[in-house]
Design a protein around this motif. Structure first.
Motif, PDB file in Angstrom:
ATOM      1  N   PHE A 105      -5.023   0.849  -2.581  1.00  0.00           N
ATOM      2  CA  PHE A 105      -5.354  -0.163  -1.579  1.00  0.00           C
ATOM      3  C   PHE A 105      -4.075  -0.833  -1.092  1.00  0.00           C
ATOM      4  O   PHE A 105      -3.064  -0.856  -1.806  1.00  0.00           O
ATOM      5  N   SER A 106      -4.170  -1.426   0.107  1.00  0.00           N
ATOM      6  CA  SER A 106      -3.101  -2.283   0.626  1.00  0.00           C
ATOM      7  C   SER A 106      -3.662  -3.688   0.784  1.00  0.00           C
ATOM      8  O   SER A 106      -4.857  -3.853   1.050  1.00  0.00           O
ATOM      9  N   PHE A 107      -2.802  -4.679   0.609  1.00  0.00           N
ATOM     10  CA  PHE A 107      -3.207  -6.068   0.868  1.00  0.00           C
ATOM     11  C   PHE A 107      -2.348  -6.693   1.955  1.00  0.00           C
ATOM     12  O   PHE A 107      -2.002  -7.871   1.900  1.00  0.00           O
ATOM     13  N   GLU A 110      -7.137   8.953  -3.173  1.00  0.00           N
ATOM     14  CA  GLU A 110      -7.985   8.271  -2.195  1.00  0.00           C
ATOM     15  C   GLU A 110      -7.237   7.055  -1.657  1.00  0.00           C
ATOM     16  O   GLU A 110      -6.816   6.201  -2.430  1.00  0.00           O
ATOM     17  N   ASP A 111      -7.074   7.003  -0.346  1.00  0.00           N
ATOM     18  CA  ASP A 111      -6.408   5.851   0.272  1.00  0.00           C
ATOM     19  C   ASP A 111      -7.488   4.980   0.922  1.00  0.00           C
ATOM     20  O   ASP A 111      -8.026   5.311   1.978  1.00  0.00           O
ATOM     21  N   ALA A 112      -7.786   3.878   0.253  1.00  0.00           N
ATOM     22  CA  ALA A 112      -8.842   2.970   0.719  1.00  0.00           C
ATOM     23  C   ALA A 112      -8.234   1.682   1.287  1.00  0.00           C
ATOM     24  O   ALA A 112      -8.861   0.620   1.256  1.00  0.00           O
ATOM     25  N   GLY A 121       0.825  -1.203   0.000  1.00  0.00           N
ATOM     26  CA  GLY A 121       0.000   0.000   0.000  1.00  0.00           C
ATOM     27  C   GLY A 121       0.859   1.253   0.000  1.00  0.00           C
ATOM     28  O   GLY A 121       0.517   2.257  -0.627  1.00  0.00           O
ATOM     29  N   THR A 122       1.975   1.195   0.710  1.00  0.00           N
ATOM     30  CA  THR A 122       2.906   2.329   0.733  1.00  0.00           C
ATOM     31  C   THR A 122       3.445   2.587  -0.672  1.00  0.00           C
ATOM     32  O   THR A 122       3.497   3.737  -1.129  1.00  0.00           O
ATOM     33  N   ALA A 123       3.828   1.516  -1.357  1.00  0.00           N
ATOM     34  CA  ALA A 123       4.315   1.649  -2.739  1.00  0.00           C
ATOM     35  C   ALA A 123       3.216   2.240  -3.619  1.00  0.00           C
ATOM     36  O   ALA A 123       3.481   3.104  -4.468  1.00  0.00           O
ATOM     37  N   ASN A 177      -3.446  -7.722   7.618  1.00  0.00           N
ATOM     38  CA  ASN A 177      -4.598  -7.355   8.449  1.00  0.00           C
ATOM     39  C   ASN A 177      -5.665  -6.577   7.672  1.00  0.00           C
ATOM     40  O   ASN A 177      -6.627  -6.085   8.256  1.00  0.00           O
ATOM     41  N   LYS A 178      -5.527  -6.490   6.359  1.00  0.00           N
ATOM     42  CA  LYS A 178      -6.542  -5.788   5.560  1.00  0.00           C
ATOM     43  C   LYS A 178      -7.637  -6.776   5.135  1.00  0.00           C
ATOM     44  O   LYS A 178      -7.450  -7.982   5.232  1.00  0.00           O
ATOM     45  N   HIS A 179      -8.764  -6.251   4.666  1.00  0.00           N
ATOM     46  CA  HIS A 179      -9.909  -7.143   4.404  1.00  0.00           C
ATOM     47  C   HIS A 179      -9.695  -8.071   3.212  1.00  0.00           C
ATOM     48  O   HIS A 179     -10.379  -9.079   3.088  1.00  0.00           O
TER      49      HIS A 179
HETATM   50  C1  LIG Z   1      -2.061  -0.311   5.719  1.00  0.00           C
HETATM   51  C2  LIG Z   1      -2.187   1.065   5.228  1.00  0.00           C
HETATM   52  C3  LIG Z   1      -1.286   1.620   4.297  1.00  0.00           C
HETATM   53  C4  LIG Z   1       0.019   0.970   3.937  1.00  0.00           C
HETATM   54  O1  LIG Z   1      -0.088  -0.259   3.359  1.00  0.00           O
HETATM   55  P1  LIG Z   1       1.160  -1.288   3.407  1.00  0.00           P
HETATM   56  O2  LIG Z   1       0.699  -2.355   2.485  1.00  0.00           O
HETATM   57  O3  LIG Z   1       1.279  -1.750   4.817  1.00  0.00           O
HETATM   58  O4  LIG Z   1       2.353  -0.562   2.926  1.00  0.00           O
HETATM   59  C5  LIG Z   1      -1.541   2.870   3.775  1.00  0.00           C
HETATM   60  N1  LIG Z   1      -2.609   3.577   4.158  1.00  0.00           N
HETATM   61  C6  LIG Z   1      -3.477   3.112   5.080  1.00  0.00           C
HETATM   62  C7  LIG Z   1      -4.653   3.949   5.450  1.00  0.00           C
HETATM   63  C8  LIG Z   1      -3.282   1.850   5.661  1.00  0.00           C
HETATM   64  O5  LIG Z   1      -4.124   1.408   6.583  1.00  0.00           O
END
Ligand SMILES: *Cc1c(COP(=O)(O)O)cnc(C)c1O
Length: 371
Positions: A179-181, A155-157, A59-61, A184-186
């Protein structure tokens, strides 16, 4: 005797992950090529009503790619919620720009949109809308400001797979949405991320940036610098096995949250519980956050719960106070709400490992500690 901890989170698995991943291995697709990546991207963009999807390594990437693909650069400012993960600010800095923080609403934990306009100036180029903890953030005022000041929306979902805002999917609102996978994400691929957009030129930039900006005509001659942020086929195969499981994940979390609410209800003087629904959505409870209203604080209660075998997590540390961000962001107006939450909030265990019996135990221990 040392008790086995009840973990704060364990991943939801559909049970199909191993077979699809081993299928991918069997076919020789272990790096970032092959049909599993394309299938995962295709399924994910359809889930979110978008035209283009580009998978990546986290998600950071995804945030780093998104900001650079929409053209954020040195000298620009980007509005970022103060109550979120460091990745949001880091991606702005990685683009050479300055993050400008906006305080949160202390009940939804989402950015207080009434405080955005005062932070907009000539250098402002974008607003980052982040959905926090399970409730979607208020998108309409952000869309209005973006229109009025000609700003882009990121948008950070990452915490909002399957969530909606007024009936439309979270992840469908940004010029670019991510999105991040993480586990702990859904939806998880272990580690992984996704960038969504309806703009072909943004999509092409993301595809190039995540792949070291290799040149189509002369492969090893680079006009620009990029990253290796590619997702692997193994992760994509894992993700394919996850997508159809999403409704069940959300349903399970809602049921667990309902049960927490029952056990912890009636103690309004001691605890702030999450909001079950608002005008935008039903809470999907990425986590189950609680805030102590009396003298209790995060490090103390967490430590005592741990002694009883219960793992918890603190809230996000406010970005305005992050030691690592000091030299990149200016000291602006105080961020009372988000800065006050850190000491007072924790989130409680959720996931497929939880039973009603365990939730009862967690709530009994907690109420005993803070009553
Ligand atoms: C988890 C998360 C990220 C980062 O995702 P990673 O896959 O851990 O790098 C970014 N934004 C939000 C809001 C998150 O909850």
């Amino acid at each position: 005797m040392e008790k086995k901890l009840i973990p704060v989170s364990t991943p939801f698995l559909s049970g199909k992950e191993a077979s699809i991943v081993s299928e991918s291995i069997g076919k020789g697709w272990i790096s970032s090529g092959g049909p599993y990546i394309l299938e995962f991207e295709d399924k994910f963009k359809k889930l979110n009503n978008r035209l283009y999807a580009s998978s990546c390594s986290s998600g950071t990437a995804a945030l780093i790619l998104a900001l650079q693909a929409i053209g954020i650069k040195e000298g620009d400012e980007v509005i970022v919620p103060n109550f979120t993960i460091i990745s949001c600010a880091q991606a702005v800095i990685e683009a050479g720009a300055k993050p400008v923080f906006v305080d949160c609403d202390p009940h939804t934990y989402n950015m207080d949109t009434s405080k955005i306009e005062a932070k907009i100036n000539k250098s402002t180029k974008a607003i980052m809308a982040v959905h926090i903890y399970g409730l979607s953030c208020d998108i309409d005022p952000i869309l209005e400001l973006a229109k009025k000041y000609n700003l882009k929306i990121i948008e950070d979902a990452a915490q909002a797979h399957g969530q909606t805002y007024k009936g439309k999917p979270c992840g469908s609102f940004g010029d670019v949405s991510v999105f991040s996978f993480y586990a702990n994400k859904h939806i998880t691929t272990g580690e992984g991320g996704m960038v969504l957009t309806d703009d072909l030129s943004i999509f092409k930039k993301v595809q190039s940036l995540k792949n070291l900006c290799f040149n189509n005509h002369s492969r090893f001659k680079h006009e620009k610098l990029g990253y290796n942020f590619r997702m692997t086929s193994l992760q994509a195969a894992f993700g394919i096995a996850q997508i159809d499981n999403l409704p069940k994940v959300i349903e399970t979390k809602k049921a667990q949250a309902d049960f927490y609410m029952k056990c912890l209800g009636g103690h309004d003087n001691l605890l702030q519980l999450p909001i079950a629904k608002n005008d935008f959505c039903d809470n999907h409870y990425w986590v189950f956050p609680i805030v102590f209203k009396k003298e209790h604080t995060f490090p103390e209660v967490s430590k005592e719960l741990k002694a009883k075998g219960i793992e918890t997590r603190p809230f996000f540390y406010p970005l305005s106070k992050q030691p690592a961000l000091k030299k990149y962001s200016s000291t602006s107006s105080p961020m009372k709400k988000s800065e006050g939450l850190y000491e007072k909030g924790i989130y409680l265990p959720m996931g497929p490992h939880l039973t009603e019996e365990k939730i009862n135990y967690i709530c009994d221990c907690l109420l005993e500690l803070i009553s």
